[in-house]
Scaffold this motif. Structure first.
Motif, short mmCIF file in Angstrom:
data_model
loop_
_atom_site.label_atom_id
_atom_site.label_comp_id
_atom_site.label_asym_id
_atom_site.label_seq_id
_atom_site.Cartn_x
_atom_site.Cartn_y
_atom_site.Cartn_z
N LYS A 213 -17.26 66.86 -6.72
CA LYS A 213 -16.09 66.04 -7.02
C LYS A 213 -14.94 66.35 -6.06
CE LYS A 213 -17.05 65.49 -11.97
NZ LYS A 213 -16.60 65.84 -13.35
N VAL A 214 -14.76 67.63 -5.76
CA VAL A 214 -13.70 68.02 -4.83
C VAL A 214 -13.95 67.44 -3.44
CG1 VAL A 214 -12.66 69.98 -3.62
CG2 VAL A 214 -13.03 70.09 -6.09
N LEU A 215 -15.21 67.52 -2.99
CA LEU A 215 -15.55 66.98 -1.66
C LEU A 215 -15.35 65.47 -1.61
CD1 LEU A 215 -18.75 69.05 -0.78
CD2 LEU A 215 -16.41 69.42 0.01
N ARG A 216 -15.72 64.78 -2.69
CA ARG A 216 -15.50 63.33 -2.75
C ARG A 216 -14.01 63.02 -2.75
NH1 ARG A 216 -19.95 63.30 -6.45
NH2 ARG A 216 -18.50 63.23 -8.22
N THR A 217 -13.24 63.85 -3.43
CA THR A 217 -11.78 63.66 -3.46
C THR A 217 -11.19 63.82 -2.07
OG1 THR A 217 -11.64 64.42 -5.75
CG2 THR A 217 -9.62 64.49 -4.44
N ILE A 218 -11.65 64.83 -1.32
CA ILE A 218 -11.15 65.03 0.04
C ILE A 218 -11.45 63.81 0.91
CG2 ILE A 218 -11.41 66.41 2.13
CD1 ILE A 218 -12.00 68.82 0.33
N ARG A 223 -9.45 58.99 3.59
CA ARG A 223 -9.52 57.54 3.86
C ARG A 223 -8.22 56.85 3.48
NH1 ARG A 223 -12.99 54.89 -0.31
NH2 ARG A 223 -10.98 54.87 -1.36
N CYS A 224 -7.63 57.25 2.35
CA CYS A 224 -6.42 56.58 1.87
C CYS A 224 -5.17 56.99 2.65
CB CYS A 224 -6.21 56.88 0.38
SG CYS A 224 -7.48 56.19 -0.70
N GLY A 282 -8.58 49.91 10.44
CA GLY A 282 -7.84 51.16 10.37
C GLY A 282 -6.40 51.00 10.79
N MET A 283 -6.15 50.22 11.83
CA MET A 283 -4.79 49.99 12.30
C MET A 283 -3.96 49.25 11.25
SD MET A 283 -5.22 49.04 16.35
CE MET A 283 -3.45 48.89 16.50
N GLN A 284 -4.55 48.24 10.64
CA GLN A 284 -3.82 47.48 9.62
C GLN A 284 -3.51 48.35 8.39
OE1 GLN A 284 -6.54 44.21 9.06
NE2 GLN A 284 -5.46 42.89 10.51
N LEU A 285 -4.51 49.14 7.96
CA LEU A 285 -4.29 50.00 6.79
C LEU A 285 -3.26 51.09 7.10
CD1 LEU A 285 -7.97 50.34 5.54
CD2 LEU A 285 -6.10 49.09 4.43
#
Length: 315
Positions: A213-218, A223-224, A282-285
């Motif tokens: 879960k921690v790795l998925r959170t990272i 990404r965000c 990626g640029m837009q986000l």
């Protein structure tokens, strides 16, 4: 509004909760001790109440859910969050609170890894797991937090009231660390002693499932918070794959004037197109992330205004 609030999330900590509450009442006599019980079945809430804590409840299971409830309900200038398992000594609380109240720190991290954690902790794979998570986040987010997953922290009012709690479980500490770094909040480290759980007290952590879960959170937060790097890396990978298959076809064409693997050429074209789409996504986000950071600065100002108004009402 409290000057200092000690927040203790608890789930079946009857072996240790009385000592934890008592120790923090001695160390911070002016603080209000809040114990948030998360569906305990061993009488943790009654023991905490007898020890002098204010007991409240969160019925959605998971530490992240408890933290959300605590941050929403409690009003204070300084918050000390600590686990109820008696692994974090209360003697460090004063120093951590002073850094918030006197040095304007937004988050103070109780650093276990620079002191006794690796000798005291007996749980399998936890030492290597903590080291891996710390190095991964330090590399991805370029920060100087010494202990990413510690449960002993101090917070300012503006951190607590502007932190969006998205995690449900033990990955909440990782989310806090990355949020503070990304939003350029003032973070300080305090080296603390760590002691393993006393005999008879059982950890609620599952090394494998909670570690995943921690790795998925990272990955999710990377990404965000840094979409340009995240999608840029995917774009680079797709482009490399496309070139690896395209170059032999190009060499054959220059040598013989023929394209013997036409379907491969088509796939290379679509892969290159996907790389271009990832790059511009990626640029837009990233532009959206930048706008969110600007909005967050306004949220900080509103939080500070609310804090001043609360003090005026109190006085």
């Amino acid at each position: 509004m409290d000057r200092i609030a000690v927040l203790i999330p608890c789930y079946n900590e009857s072996q240790t909760i009385t000592k934890v509450v008592t120790d923090f009442r001695k160390t911070l006599p002016e603080a209000v001790i809040y114990v948030y019980d998360n569906n305990s079945t061993d009488g943790t809430d009654e023991l905490a109440r007898k020890a002098g804590a204010v007991v409240r409840y969160e019925y959605q299971q998971g530490k992240g859910n408890v933290v959300r409830r605590m941050f929403q309900e409690v009003e204070a200038d300084c918050y000390i969050m600590v686990d109820g398992d008696d692994t974090y000594p209360a003697v460090h609380a004063r120093e951590m609170a002073d850094k918030v109240l006197q040095r304007n720190a937004d988050m103070v991290v109780g650093d276990r890894l620079s002191s006794t954690y690796f000798t005291e902790n007996k749980r399998r794979f936890h030492n290597s797991g903590n080291t891996f998570v710390r190095k991964s986040i330090n590399w991805l987010f370029h920060n100087s937090i010494k202990d990413i997953m510690t449960g002993y922290r101090a917070f300012s009012y503006r951190f607590v009231k502007t932190f969006p709690v998205l995690s449900h479980g033990f990955e909440i500490e990782t989310e806090m660390s990355i949020h503070a770094v990304d939003k350029n909040l003032a973070v300080e480290n305090v080296i603390i002693d760590y002691q393993d759980r006393p005999e008879g007290s059982e950890s609620k952590l599952n090394t494998v499932s909670d570690g995943m879960k921690v790795l998925r959170t990272i990955a999710r937060l990377f990404r965000c918070y840094q979409p340009q790097k995240f999608f840029g890396a995917i774009a680079a990978l797709l482009l490399i794959i496309s070139l690896l298959f395209f170059v032999p076809i190009l060499c054959t064409y220059f040598a013989d004037g023929l394209v013997p693997r036409f379907p491969t050429l088509v796939v290379c074209g679509f892969t290159a197109l996907a790389a271009v789409q990832c790059f511009f996504a990626g640029m837009q986000l990233q532009n959206i992330v930048q706008k969110n950071k600007q909005d967050f600065e306004m949220q900080l100002q509103r939080a500070m205004k609310e804090q001043r108004e609360a003090h005026e009402e109190t006085h």
